[in-house]
Design an enzyme around this catalytic site. Structure first.
Site, PDB file in Angstrom:
ATOM      1  N   GLU A 112      38.838  32.917  40.347  1.00 24.85           N
ATOM      2  CA  GLU A 112      39.308  33.389  41.658  1.00 24.85           C
ATOM      3  C   GLU A 112      40.843  33.465  41.700  1.00 24.85           C
ATOM      4  OE1 GLU A 112      37.312  30.868  44.505  1.00 24.85           O
ATOM      5  OE2 GLU A 112      35.544  32.158  44.492  1.00 24.85           O
TER       6      GLU A 112
ATOM      7  N   GLU B  39      29.958  34.936  41.596  1.00 24.13           N
ATOM      8  CA  GLU B  39      29.567  33.916  42.565  1.00 24.13           C
ATOM      9  C   GLU B  39      29.106  34.621  43.832  1.00 24.13           C
ATOM     10  OE1 GLU B  39      32.363  30.771  43.460  1.00 24.13           O
ATOM     11  OE2 GLU B  39      33.169  30.822  41.410  1.00 24.13           O
TER      12      GLU B  39
END
Length: 1013
Positions: free
Chosen positions: A196, A308
């Site tokens: 991320e 995710e």
């Protein structure tokens, strides 16, 4: 161009003349690879492995949150049984690097090679995610805490200090993974670098102004991966739809990887939904997010890949016991995962599939001991309705081969006769099979909506159902209606019942469909002419109608399983939802694609883990929690069935199965937790305590590289002195008189601290769910000051972990310490924390296992410690619960031992339950220890977690267990705590946990501990 083409395809499809446009769609998106291998390829539609397209349905688990390697099989078998083709895991730099001179991938659960080997044995691909930063609600986001001092810079950049820190770990995990790549016959398929890290651009990503520091960092990670043998595609996961980082379709700037992905948590990654409004907007339950246009804009030549996607939410301090599954339970799984399919997603990994726990100091401050995450597999390893609901879709995606190559043809309410229902039409441009994902027009609404659906089939445009009752969306539900669906050599013209899976036995296909209990379904099989009912359990209003060159069947299905047979050799099993939950399709192969001839179909048990076919014998393994039937659909050559190694007495049914029965497991009763002993664990509060031993260091640094400078000196940041976890003890010395002290401590959300002067209690900061820093002006008015010997102010503080992302460097310790009413100030400070600091005194349990309490430093929590000279605690009994009490503000350690003798051939899950008796104060903190492992932090003043699962392997199921509770009373009232344990579930199981030899995970007390007194 893509949008124009899609519109054209919609028009042509409605006219039934779409083939030419479809050919154009196919040729527009050539297959790509990374130039290092052609085993893993990709395009606009999906990933392709060894020349086959695959729908990657994956789920995340963290081995370091279940530090018993033997149990990894349990978790992975359950993921496989749910129909998943892959799983993902974060590797934790922190877990493997206790100090800057050690990288340990061999001790205990730090050896990750069994994960790769299990993947190949079970038949699942792996998405490997090594960091070096992982977030994960882990302490410092998975950074080893020795990098949080400032000595390694601000982290996550190309600073050589940081590069030199991560390189040994990253090199090691990369080299290990390189031995298990799909290119060499193993099952790792992609390698994610960083996590991320949406930092490729300065400011607005649409302006594409490069962030050269971030780009240089990514280039370093890429080079390390390639230099150490990774030939797999490198991937990333953008944190949201705003960052557009590291994808080649967006820009040719540096740092790009092979395949970019998008993370999304549409219902919030935490039970505290206020944390997600800046990303998701105002929270509306069951409100979906649009992904299709993002993927078309940001990475059109790549698959719609979600490394995710929300599998649940973590439970923050102050959150409800058990988490917040209300809007992230089985309804969430049904609606949101189908929504992703409607958005053309063909690769998604659920975060989490199994959350587990945060033993020791593994957690970031945002969460407590539980990391259950409301995941499909609960932290106690049980499976619940969310698991089964997820399985219904995952098995479908495993069998729906045409779903791996589709275009979105259109969407809206024009597909239905009810404006409250909309549909998304996906169509395979090569086979013309279609998938209509249907939803409430407003997904936040849960009304019961009947509708008919307009579908374009090889028999023309139809409105279905034609004979059965309407399709229904009842509640927060979605349905995927298929047309021209291939199963074996046959084709399903359409079905308003959802496809669960299918298998081919003896060249004849068995198709499995399901509907919610009491609803109707209608399907049409091309080429069939006659149908018959072979088993009717809950079926009604069954009709067979010849039309469209085949046979249409309509019926209503209440609770049970119905079996129909057709003259063309097709068998159809129709299940209601409850029966579908207990339906399994175990693979007979370790091929993740699970060819249609390589599975059997089983109805009945709680869990089917595996099936092996040898000649005429079918060996099935799994779990039973209640007496049940076993109904097996398999090739005709199967004549006998075993369950967990025991022969099952079966008979042949008229509908072609072998049927038998399975007994319930034998019951067990846990022994009472009794015969407690206790001892004071805070001798450090007294002025005459000797702190010259190995446990203590001088806290005398006058400078720090941490960007947050302290208000007073010396620097009293615990990490700077090598003590990183939980409770730390500070002894501040001063001479003469003073009226008080001002102390400001930072420890993370829900932390607390207490102060004593010369053994006398002064005050406590009790903590709350949000405050990470707190100061007190301590008054010495009622305390005894020494005039002829030094005075000692003891500050005991815990911390709840280091913050994540850019907050990892936020200090833990005393930010400001001043004497009041004194000109001389403190003469010096001494500090104690985890025994041995970073030296990794207990490499099996690891440096994150222990805090700095006296009891922990000297090993009272460890098996084998001699407590024979301790007095027995007269613990009160409240039902089966032991109540442990004492008076006064101090820390007291309670200890007992208790044997277990769990029967063979069972899987048993056990939890401890902590409580505060009615009327007793909640102004205390407690830690639970089981055979030396810290497995629970109980803060009743702040949090609501009371149930603490402890896995087998930590518990000895065939021997003595050492149970300890450290209780820190933060007021003069003292504390009373209740403790009990319970069985979460008991199953007759192939896992046979009681037979495992796990003693190496529970090393005992050693004499070395004495010096840390």
């Amino acid at each position: 161009m893509t949008r124009i083409l899609n519109c054209l395809l919609v028009l042509l499809a409605c006219l039934g003349v779409s083939s030419k446009a479809e050919d154009q769609a196919v040729t527009q998106w050539p297959l790509q690879d990374n130039g290092l291998n052609t085993v893993v390829q990709w395009d606009h539609y999906s990933f392709q492995i060894n020349g086959q397209r695959i729908f990657i349905f994956s789920g995340e688990f963290h081995y370091w949150r279940i530090p018993v390697p033997a149990l990894w099989r349990d978790i992975l078998e359950k993921i496989k049984a749910a129909g998943f083709t892959a799983f993902a895991f974060y590797s934790s730099w922190a877990y493997h690097a206790p100090n800057n001179a050690t990288v340990d991938f061999t001790t205990g659960a730090r050896d990750i090679t069994p994960i790769f080997e299990l993947a190949k044995e079970l038949g699942m691909y792996i998405i490997v995610r090594p960091g070096p930063y992982v977030n994960a609600e882990a302490n410092a986001g998975g950074f080893p805490l020795w990098v949080t001092t400032g000595d390694y810079g601000t982290l996550r950049n190309d600073d050589t200090r940081y590069t030199n820190a991560w390189t040994p770990y990253f090199t090691e995990v990369t080299e290990i993974t390189s031995r298990y790549q799909v290119t060499d016959g193993h099952y790792s398929i992609v390698y994610q670098i960083e996590n991320e890290y949406g930092n490729q651009w300065l400011g607005d990503p649409t302006l594409r102004v490069p962030n050269e520091t971030a780009i240089a960092y990514m280039e370093l990670l890429k080079a390390n991966a390639r230099d150490n043998g990774i030939t797999l595609p490198l991937t990333v996961n953008d944190p949201n739809m705003k960052t557009h980082s590291w994808g080649k379709d967006w820009s040719d700037a540096g740092g790009n990887v092979d395949v970019a992905g998008l993370d999304s948590y549409p219902s919030c990654w935490t039970c505290d939904i206020s944390q997600c409004t800046s990303t998701n907007g105002a929270y509306v339950p069951f409100q979906v997010l649009e992904y299709h246009d993002y993927f078309q804009e940001s990475q059109p030549s790549m698959p719609a890949f979600m490394p995710e996607f929300q599998g649940g939410s973590y439970n923050p301090w102050g959150g409800p016991e058990g988490g917040c599954p209300g809007d992230i339970g089985d309804d969430f799984a049904n609606l949101f995962y189908r929504w992703n399919i409607g958005q053309r997603v063909t690769a998604m990994s659920l975060y989490m599939m199994f959350g587990g726990q945060n033993p020791g100091a593994m957690a970031a401050p945002v969460t407590a001991s539980s990391y259950d995450y409301s995941a499909p597999i609960s932290e106690d390893r049980s499976i619940w309705s969310k698991y089964h609901e997820t399985k219904l879709l995952a098995l479908f995606t495993r069998s729906a081969k045409d779903l791996t190559m589709t275009e979105l043809m259109g969407n809206g309410t024009q597909y239905t006769d009810n404006p409250a229902v909309r549909a998304y039409e996906l169509r395979n441009p090569e086979t013309n099979s279609a998938f209509y994902a249907t939803f409430h027009s407003n997904t936040s609404i849960s009304t019961n909506e009947p509708f008919h659906l307009k579908v374009n089939t090889s028999a023309g445009v139809l409105t279905v159902p034609k004979y059965a009752s309407t399709i229904r969306l009842n509640g927060h539900q979605s349905k995927i209606i298929v047309t021209d669906f291939t199963f074996g050599s046959k084709s399903l013209l359409y079905s308003t019942a959802e496809v669960l899976t299918y298998a081919v036995f003896d060249k004849k296909p068995t198709l499995v469909l399901w509907v919610p209990t009491g609803e109707s379904g209608e399907f049409s099989i091309k080429g069939a002419k006659k149908g018959s009912i072979k088993k009717c359990q809950g079926c009604s209003r069954v009709k067979f109608i010849k039309e469209h060159g085949g046979l249409t069947t309509s019926l209503t299905q209440s609770a049970g399983m119905t079996v129909l047979e057709f003259d063309d050799g097709v068998r159809v099993i129709l299940l209601d939802r409850t029966s579908a939950y207990d339906f399994w399709a175990p693979a007979l192969t370790n091929d993740p694609f699970v060819p249609e001839t390589e599975s059997v179909l089983i109805q009945g048990p709680y869990l089917v883990r595996d099936a092996k076919l040898s000649g005429s014998k079918l060996a099935i393994t799994g779990d039973v929690v209640n007496a049940t039937t076993l109904d097996v659909f398999a090739p005709k050559g199967v004549k006998s069935v075993t369950w967990n190694g025991k022969k099952v007495d079966t008979h042949s049914t008229e509908y072609g199965s072998l049927k038998g029965s399975l007994d319930a497991p034998q019951s067990i009763k846990l022994p009472a937790l009794a015969s407690w002993k206790s001892k004071d664990s805070l001798p450090e509060r007294f002025a005459d305590y000797d702190d010259s031993g190995a446990a203590w260091v001088d806290a005398n640094h006058m400078t720090t590289l941490n960007p947050r400078t302290p208000t007073s000196l010396p620097v009293l940041y615990a990490d700077q002195y090598g003590f990183h976890n939980g409770v730390r003890l500070w002894r501040g010395y001063f001479n003469g008189t003073a009226t008080g002290a001002f102390i400001n401590v930072q420890g993370g959300s829900a932390f607390g601290w207490s102060a004593w002067l010369n053994g006398e209690f002064l005050a406590s900061h009790l903590g709350n769910a949000t405050t990470s820093q707190a100061n007190l002006s301590l008054s010495f008015t009622d305390a005894t000051l020494h005039t002829d010997t030094p005075n000692v102010l003891l500050i005991v503080h815990d911390d709840t972990g280091h913050d994540q992302t850019t907050g990892a460097l936020n200090p833990r310790g005393i930010m400001d310490a001043k004497l009041l009413g004194s000109d001389s100030g403190f003469t010096h400070w001494r500090l104690a924390g985890t025994a041995g600091g970073e030296s990794d005194l207990d490499p099996v349990r690891g440096v994150y296992n222990e805090d700095g309490l006296f009891a922990e430093r000297v090993g009272w929590h460890l098996p084998g410690f001699d407590d024979s000279d301790w007095g027995e605690e007269g613990s009160a009994k409240d039902s089966t619960t032991s109540v442990l009490s004492f008076e006064g503000a101090t820390v007291r350690f309670f200890r007992t031992t208790c044997p277990l003798d769990i029967p063979a051939h069972t899987d048993v899950s056990i939890s401890f339950v902590l409580s505060t008796p009615a009327g007793a104060t909640t102004e205390y903190r407690a830690q639970l220890f089981v055979n030396g492992y810290q497995y629970g932090r109980y803060n009743p003043y702040i949090g609501n977690q009371v149930v603490y699962p402890v896995p087998v392997g930590i518990l000895d199921y065939k021997g003595e267990n050492t149970i300890g509770v450290a209780v820190w009373a933060q007021s003069e009232e003292g504390a009373s705590i209740g403790i009990d344990w319970r069985v979460n579930y008991l199953a007759d199981s192939s896992l046979d946990v009681a037979s495992w030899d796990t003693k190496d995970l529970r090393p005992g007390w050693t004499e070395e501990r004495v010096k840390y007194a």
